[in-house]
Design an enzyme around this catalytic site. Structure first.
Site, short mmCIF file in Angstrom:
data_model
loop_
_atom_site.label_atom_id
_atom_site.label_comp_id
_atom_site.label_asym_id
_atom_site.label_seq_id
_atom_site.Cartn_x
_atom_site.Cartn_y
_atom_site.Cartn_z
N ILE A 32 0.83 -1.20 0.00
CA ILE A 32 0.00 0.00 0.00
C ILE A 32 0.86 1.25 0.00
CG2 ILE A 32 -1.71 1.32 1.32
CD1 ILE A 32 -2.79 -1.39 2.32
N TYR A 181 -0.29 -8.90 16.56
CA TYR A 181 -0.33 -7.93 15.46
C TYR A 181 -1.51 -6.98 15.63
CZ TYR A 181 -1.32 -5.95 10.90
OH TYR A 181 -1.60 -5.07 9.88
N LYS A 185 -1.41 -2.83 16.11
CA LYS A 185 -2.11 -1.85 15.28
C LYS A 185 -3.08 -1.03 16.12
CE LYS A 185 -1.69 -1.30 11.54
NZ LYS A 185 -0.73 -0.43 10.81
#
Length: 326
Positions: A32, A181, A185
């Site tokens: 991205i 994870y 985030k």
């Protein structure tokens, strides 16, 4: 500055011109982040790719240059897993102002064992959150020198159903990679919201904006050689999923809007229009658990202790500073 309700409809294919603006994109050499960099370069911005791997960054620069005539894209070595190195990386930018930083880089491990950085921090928490926390500290003077600058943080749907354990931020107990994870985030997103709260309290004109990319798949992502080439098999397998999800080119749209759209406000979140999974970006309220100021304050204090830095933004002295605080 126009409000979001009165601003013209955002067109992802007709971006406002951005000549004279400088943007740092962490992890801008792939995924991205690459498409964020390509689209910003296409709008005329000077883009700096923050990456550990110089060869991959050069490949990304070559790819962008082949698609964007006159693209202004450079590379700076950046290792978010080593917060102590980030001051030197910011010095290497050679800039006296910065219009925006896109906190995009991240690492996701899908199986044990638990891994640590050289400083002894759990790898995903260190890279995804602590590194960006420390980088924000070192970038503060450049962002403060630029009225209306933006700090754009890329979140994840993985964080929506998670909650932080302030007593075990680094997953030392019952380590599960996917959960670790998601929590890394979530920490990054909590930091972004808390940062905007502190920016407003300080009277800063810098804004902190959250984005999430939706469902981004390689199979739906156009090729960008030599960065990545999509095979025919991948493309065919991805066609049915295109009804619900999108490729990484489209997943970059939220971050690009957060950088360029003058109507975007700090403390908000941009996400794809269709169920947060695909489509053009729109503003939505931040998720309820991201407004937990108690957890955010504990996270901030722990991050400060772990990195040895404390991101602060003091408006410049004189008329500009007075106006910012008014």
């Amino acid at each position: 500055m126009p409000s979001e309700s009165t601003a013209p409809r955002w067109d992802v294919h007709r971006l406002p011109r951005a000549e004279g603006r400088s943007v740092l994109v962490t992890g801008g050499n792939a995924g991205i982040g690459y498409f964020v960099a390509e689209q910003l370069a296409g709008a005329g911005a000077t883009v700096v790719l923050g990456s550990r791997d110089a060869a991959k960054a050069e490949a990304a620069i070559a790819s962008i240059g082949s698609r964007v005539h006159g693209a202004r894209v450079t590379h700076v070595p950046l290792d978010l897993a080593d917060p102590a190195s980030l001051g030197a990386s910011v010095d290497a930018l050679g800039l006296d102002r910065l219009d925006a930083v896109v906190h995009n880089a991240g690492v996701a491990l899908d199986r044990p064992p638990r891994r640590e950085t050289g400083a002894g921090h759990e790898l995903m928490f260190a890279t995804n959150h602590l590194g960006h926390f420390a980088l924000t500290h070192h970038l503060a003077p450049l962002l403060t020198a630029t009225p209306g600058s933006r700090i754009v943080t890329t979140g994840s749907f993985a964080a929506k159903s998670e909650r932080l354990d302030p007593d075990d931020l680094q997953s030392t107990r019952d380590y599960r990679p996917k959960r670790a994870y998601a929590r890394s985030k979530l920490a990054q997103m909590l930091f972004a919201v808390e940062l905007d709260r502190r920016l407003r309290a300080a009277g800063s004109t810098t804004s902190s904006v959250l984005v999430h990319p939706g469902g981004a798949l390689d199979a739906l992502t156009p090729s960008r050689p030599p960065v990545r080439v999509r095979t025919t098999g991948e493309r065919l397998r991805g066609l049915p999923l295109g009804l619900l999800l999108q490729g990484k080119e489209a997943a970059a749209w939220s971050a690009v809007r957060a950088v360029l759209d003058p109507s975007v406000r700090g403390g908000r979140m941009l996400s794809p229009r269709a169920f947060g999974l695909r489509g053009t970006p729109r503003t939505e309220p931040v998720w309820d658990h991201l407004t937990d100021t108690t957890t955010a304050a504990r996270l901030w204090a722990a991050s400060r202790d772990l990195t040895g830095v404390d991101p602060t933004f003091t408006p410049p002295a004189g008329p500009a500073g007075a106006a910012a605080g008014g």
